[in-house]
Design a protein around this motif. Structure first.
Motif, PDB file in Angstrom:
ATOM      1  N   VAL A  37       0.844  -1.196   0.000  1.00 46.80           N
ATOM      2  CA  VAL A  37       0.000   0.000   0.000  1.00 46.80           C
ATOM      3  C   VAL A  37       0.879   1.246   0.000  1.00 46.80           C
ATOM      4  CG1 VAL A  37      -1.693   1.334   1.329  1.00 46.80           C
ATOM      5  CG2 VAL A  37      -1.958  -1.138   1.084  1.00 46.80           C
ATOM      6  N   ARG A  38       1.939   1.234   0.777  1.00 49.81           N
ATOM      7  CA  ARG A  38       2.846   2.389   0.815  1.00 49.81           C
ATOM      8  C   ARG A  38       3.437   2.670  -0.570  1.00 49.81           C
ATOM      9  NH1 ARG A  38       8.596   3.128   3.748  1.00 49.81           N
ATOM     10  NH2 ARG A  38       8.651   5.372   3.588  1.00 49.81           N
ATOM     11  N   GLU A  39       3.830   1.624  -1.279  1.00 51.67           N
ATOM     12  CA  GLU A  39       4.378   1.805  -2.626  1.00 51.67           C
ATOM     13  C   GLU A  39       3.308   2.315  -3.582  1.00 51.67           C
ATOM     14  OE1 GLU A  39       7.908  -1.536  -2.804  1.00 51.67           O
ATOM     15  OE2 GLU A  39       5.814  -2.219  -2.864  1.00 51.67           O
ATOM     16  N   GLU A  40       2.086   1.787  -3.464  1.00 52.23           N
ATOM     17  CA  GLU A  40       0.987   2.267  -4.313  1.00 52.23           C
ATOM     18  C   GLU A  40       0.722   3.749  -4.066  1.00 52.23           C
ATOM     19  OE1 GLU A  40      -1.813  -1.606  -5.180  1.00 52.23           O
ATOM     20  OE2 GLU A  40      -2.254  -0.407  -3.411  1.00 52.23           O
ATOM     21  N   LEU A  41       0.744   4.157  -2.807  1.00 54.28           N
ATOM     22  CA  LEU A  41       0.529   5.566  -2.473  1.00 54.28           C
ATOM     23  C   LEU A  41       1.629   6.441  -3.065  1.00 54.28           C
ATOM     24  CD1 LEU A  41      -0.700   5.169   1.200  1.00 54.28           C
ATOM     25  CD2 LEU A  41      -2.058   5.978  -0.755  1.00 54.28           C
ATOM     26  N   MET A  42       2.854   5.967  -3.030  1.00 55.90           N
ATOM     27  CA  MET A  42       3.972   6.724  -3.622  1.00 55.90           C
ATOM     28  C   MET A  42       3.799   6.851  -5.140  1.00 55.90           C
ATOM     29  SD  MET A  42       6.183   7.560  -1.153  1.00 55.90           S
ATOM     30  CE  MET A  42       7.809   7.615  -1.817  1.00 55.90           C
ATOM     31  N   ILE A  43       3.365   5.775  -5.788  1.00 57.32           N
ATOM     32  CA  ILE A  43       3.117   5.792  -7.230  1.00 57.32           C
ATOM     33  C   ILE A  43       2.017   6.793  -7.551  1.00 57.32           C
ATOM     34  CG2 ILE A  43       2.192   4.429  -9.156  1.00 57.32           C
ATOM     35  CD1 ILE A  43       3.650   1.973  -7.790  1.00 57.32           C
ATOM     36  N   SER A  44       0.950   6.748  -6.787  1.00 59.86           N
ATOM     37  CA  SER A  44      -0.178   7.657  -6.993  1.00 59.86           C
ATOM     38  C   SER A  44       0.257   9.101  -6.800  1.00 59.86           C
ATOM     39  CB  SER A  44      -1.313   7.305  -6.033  1.00 59.86           C
ATOM     40  OG  SER A  44      -2.435   8.101  -6.276  1.00 59.86           O
ATOM     41  N   LYS A  45       0.953   9.367  -5.712  1.00 61.14           N
ATOM     42  CA  LYS A  45       1.397  10.734  -5.410  1.00 61.14           C
ATOM     43  C   LYS A  45       2.302  11.268  -6.511  1.00 61.14           C
ATOM     44  CE  LYS A  45       3.337  13.494  -1.688  1.00 61.14           C
ATOM     45  NZ  LYS A  45       3.798  13.505  -0.304  1.00 61.14           N
ATOM     46  N   LYS A  46       3.209  10.450  -6.990  1.00 60.35           N
ATOM     47  CA  LYS A  46       4.115  10.869  -8.066  1.00 60.35           C
ATOM     48  C   LYS A  46       3.327  11.213  -9.339  1.00 60.35           C
ATOM     49  CE  LYS A  46       8.169   9.499 -10.672  1.00 60.35           C
ATOM     50  NZ  LYS A  46       9.159   8.454 -10.943  1.00 60.35           N
ATOM     51  N   LEU A  48       0.302  12.252  -9.554  1.00 61.16           N
ATOM     52  CA  LEU A  48      -0.597  13.391  -9.370  1.00 61.16           C
ATOM     53  C   LEU A  48       0.116  14.702  -9.066  1.00 61.16           C
ATOM     54  CD1 LEU A  48      -3.380  11.576  -7.327  1.00 61.16           C
ATOM     55  CD2 LEU A  48      -3.251  11.956  -9.792  1.00 61.16           C
ATOM     56  N   LYS A  49       1.418  14.697  -8.883  1.00 58.57           N
ATOM     57  CA  LYS A  49       2.162  15.913  -8.528  1.00 58.57           C
ATOM     58  C   LYS A  49       1.913  17.059  -9.508  1.00 58.57           C
ATOM     59  CE  LYS A  49       5.972  14.378  -5.699  1.00 58.57           C
ATOM     60  NZ  LYS A  49       7.430  14.263  -5.558  1.00 58.57           N
ATOM     61  N   LYS A  50       1.738  16.745 -10.778  1.00 57.74           N
ATOM     62  CA  LYS A  50       1.529  17.806 -11.769  1.00 57.74           C
ATOM     63  C   LYS A  50       0.267  18.623 -11.473  1.00 57.74           C
ATOM     64  CE  LYS A  50      -0.853  14.863 -15.129  1.00 57.74           C
ATOM     65  NZ  LYS A  50      -0.806  14.370 -16.513  1.00 57.74           N
ATOM     66  N   TYR A  51      -0.685  18.019 -10.755  1.00 63.35           N
ATOM     67  CA  TYR A  51      -1.932  18.713 -10.444  1.00 63.35           C
ATOM     68  C   TYR A  51      -1.810  19.665  -9.267  1.00 63.35           C
ATOM     69  CZ  TYR A  51      -3.863  15.338 -13.688  1.00 63.35           C
ATOM     70  OH  TYR A  51      -4.118  14.590 -14.804  1.00 63.35           O
ATOM     71  N   ARG A  52      -0.622  19.798  -8.706  1.00 62.17           N
ATOM     72  CA  ARG A  52      -0.421  20.826  -7.683  1.00 62.17           C
ATOM     73  C   ARG A  52      -0.742  22.195  -8.268  1.00 62.17           C
ATOM     74  NH1 ARG A  52       5.057  18.999  -4.457  1.00 62.17           N
ATOM     75  NH2 ARG A  52       4.043  17.377  -3.231  1.00 62.17           N
ATOM     76  N   ASP A  53      -0.535  22.334  -9.557  1.00 61.36           N
ATOM     77  CA  ASP A  53      -0.931  23.540 -10.286  1.00 61.36           C
ATOM     78  C   ASP A  53      -2.365  23.304 -10.769  1.00 61.36           C
ATOM     79  OD1 ASP A  53      -1.449  25.563 -12.136  1.00 61.36           O
ATOM     80  OD2 ASP A  53       0.523  25.426 -13.084  1.00 61.36           O
ATOM     81  N   ILE A  54      -3.322  23.978 -10.170  1.00 64.12           N
ATOM     82  CA  ILE A  54      -4.733  23.746 -10.493  1.00 64.12           C
ATOM     83  C   ILE A  54      -5.042  24.013 -11.961  1.00 64.12           C
ATOM     84  CG2 ILE A  54      -5.574  26.059  -9.867  1.00 64.12           C
ATOM     85  CD1 ILE A  54      -7.996  24.583  -8.535  1.00 64.12           C
ATOM     86  N   ASP A  55      -4.283  24.904 -12.594  1.00 64.67           N
ATOM     87  CA  ASP A  55      -4.504  25.164 -14.016  1.00 64.67           C
ATOM     88  C   ASP A  55      -4.188  23.947 -14.877  1.00 64.67           C
ATOM     89  OD1 ASP A  55      -5.551  27.747 -13.795  1.00 64.67           O
ATOM     90  OD2 ASP A  55      -3.554  28.650 -13.774  1.00 64.67           O
ATOM     91  N   VAL A  56      -3.242  23.119 -14.455  1.00 67.24           N
ATOM     92  CA  VAL A  56      -2.952  21.882 -15.172  1.00 67.24           C
ATOM     93  C   VAL A  56      -4.176  20.964 -15.111  1.00 67.24           C
ATOM     94  CG1 VAL A  56      -1.519  19.793 -15.216  1.00 67.24           C
ATOM     95  CG2 VAL A  56      -0.452  22.029 -14.837  1.00 67.24           C
ATOM     96  N   ALA A  57      -4.776  20.831 -13.943  1.00 64.33           N
ATOM     97  CA  ALA A  57      -5.983  20.008 -13.796  1.00 64.33           C
ATOM     98  C   ALA A  57      -7.108  20.546 -14.683  1.00 64.33           C
ATOM     99  CB  ALA A  57      -6.421  19.968 -12.337  1.00 64.33           C
ATOM    100  N   LEU A  58      -7.298  21.859 -14.669  1.00 68.96           N
ATOM    101  CA  LEU A  58      -8.362  22.461 -15.481  1.00 68.96           C
ATOM    102  C   LEU A  58      -8.090  22.277 -16.964  1.00 68.96           C
ATOM    103  CD1 LEU A  58      -8.844  25.674 -13.341  1.00 68.96           C
ATOM    104  CD2 LEU A  58     -10.403  23.707 -13.481  1.00 68.96           C
ATOM    105  N   ASP A  59      -6.835  22.440 -17.378  1.00 76.61           N
ATOM    106  CA  ASP A  59      -6.468  22.248 -18.781  1.00 76.61           C
ATOM    107  C   ASP A  59      -6.694  20.813 -19.237  1.00 76.61           C
ATOM    108  OD1 ASP A  59      -5.770  24.918 -19.071  1.00 76.61           O
ATOM    109  OD2 ASP A  59      -3.613  24.547 -18.844  1.00 76.61           O
ATOM    110  N   GLU A  60      -6.596  19.865 -18.307  1.00 77.75           N
ATOM    111  CA  GLU A  60      -6.787  18.459 -18.644  1.00 77.75           C
ATOM    112  C   GLU A  60      -8.231  17.998 -18.479  1.00 77.75           C
ATOM    113  OE1 GLU A  60      -3.943  15.727 -17.028  1.00 77.75           O
ATOM    114  OE2 GLU A  60      -2.256  16.981 -17.636  1.00 77.75           O
ATOM    115  N   GLY A  61      -9.148  18.917 -18.225  1.00 81.35           N
ATOM    116  CA  GLY A  61     -10.561  18.572 -18.223  1.00 81.35           C
ATOM    117  C   GLY A  61     -11.223  18.380 -16.876  1.00 81.35           C
ATOM    118  N   PHE A  62     -10.508  18.618 -15.778  1.00 86.93           N
ATOM    119  CA  PHE A  62     -11.162  18.583 -14.466  1.00 86.93           C
ATOM    120  C   PHE A  62     -12.042  19.826 -14.358  1.00 86.93           C
ATOM    121  CE2 PHE A  62      -7.777  15.619 -13.571  1.00 86.93           C
ATOM    122  CZ  PHE A  62      -8.329  14.733 -12.669  1.00 86.93           C
TER     123      PHE A  62
END
Length: 175
Positions: A37-46, A48-62
């Motif tokens: 689970v710890r490794e899965e969480l690290m994979i997920s976090k890595k 999703l890091k690009k979405y720290r910039d909310i404009d990236v999320a919005l540009d990708e359709g969120f």
């Protein structure tokens, strides 16, 4: 910032579609047990890091889940409508990103949320070896129920990584 406000305004259009989309309730990668689970969480976090910039999320359709709404102890939810149609859940592709409004007007990514319409499964979904919460009524008031799972990947939750609420998240600076 303007993109964010526009996205919030169109949220209800995507919400009505959410209750009728299909999503498989389980993460079925052949390597399910390959990682802890710890490794899965690290994979997920890595991933999703690009979405720290909310404009990236919005540009990708969120888009905004509820216009202008900041849910106390959760934050502002942005949904990716076409991800609810995915054939399976993925630890690197959540349906929802959760942001905390900051004093300077910016938004901090604090969590990811995975979502499955209840009518799409006869079993409780799971990821990260965690059962989803639910079924529960849709938060937007639309007919139907759903399951969801939060992971506080970017802000520590004293109550636990997978708890739905985080007392450390504030809506104080929501507009």
């Amino acid at each position: 910032m303007k993109k964010f406000l526009v996205a919030l305004m169109i949220a209800f259009l995507s919400l009505s579609a959410m209750s009728t989309v299909s999503a498989h309730p389980h993460h079925h990668d052949k390597d399910d047990d390959k990682f802890s689970v710890r490794e899965e969480l690290m994979i997920s976090k890595k991933a999703l890091k690009k979405y720290r910039d909310i404009d990236v999320a919005l540009d990708e359709g969120f888009t905004g889940l509820m216009p202008g709404a900041c849910v106390p102890k959760m934050g502002i939810h942005l949904i990716k409508p076409n991800r609810v149609d995915d054939a399976k859940l993925s630890i690197t592709r959540p349906e929802i990103l959760v942001y905390e409004p900051m004093k300077d007007g910016s938004y901090k990514l604090v969590a990811a949320e995975w979502y499955v319409p209840a009518e799409e499964t006869n079993k409780t979904p799971y990821l990260f070896k965690q059962k989803f919460q639910g079924p529960m009524a849709n938060h937007d008031g639309s007919p139907g129920k759903h399951y969801d799972l939060h992971a506080w990947l970017f802000k520590k939750n004293p109550d636990g990584m997978f708890e739905p609420e985080n007392e450390r998240v504030s809506c104080k600076y929501a507009k």
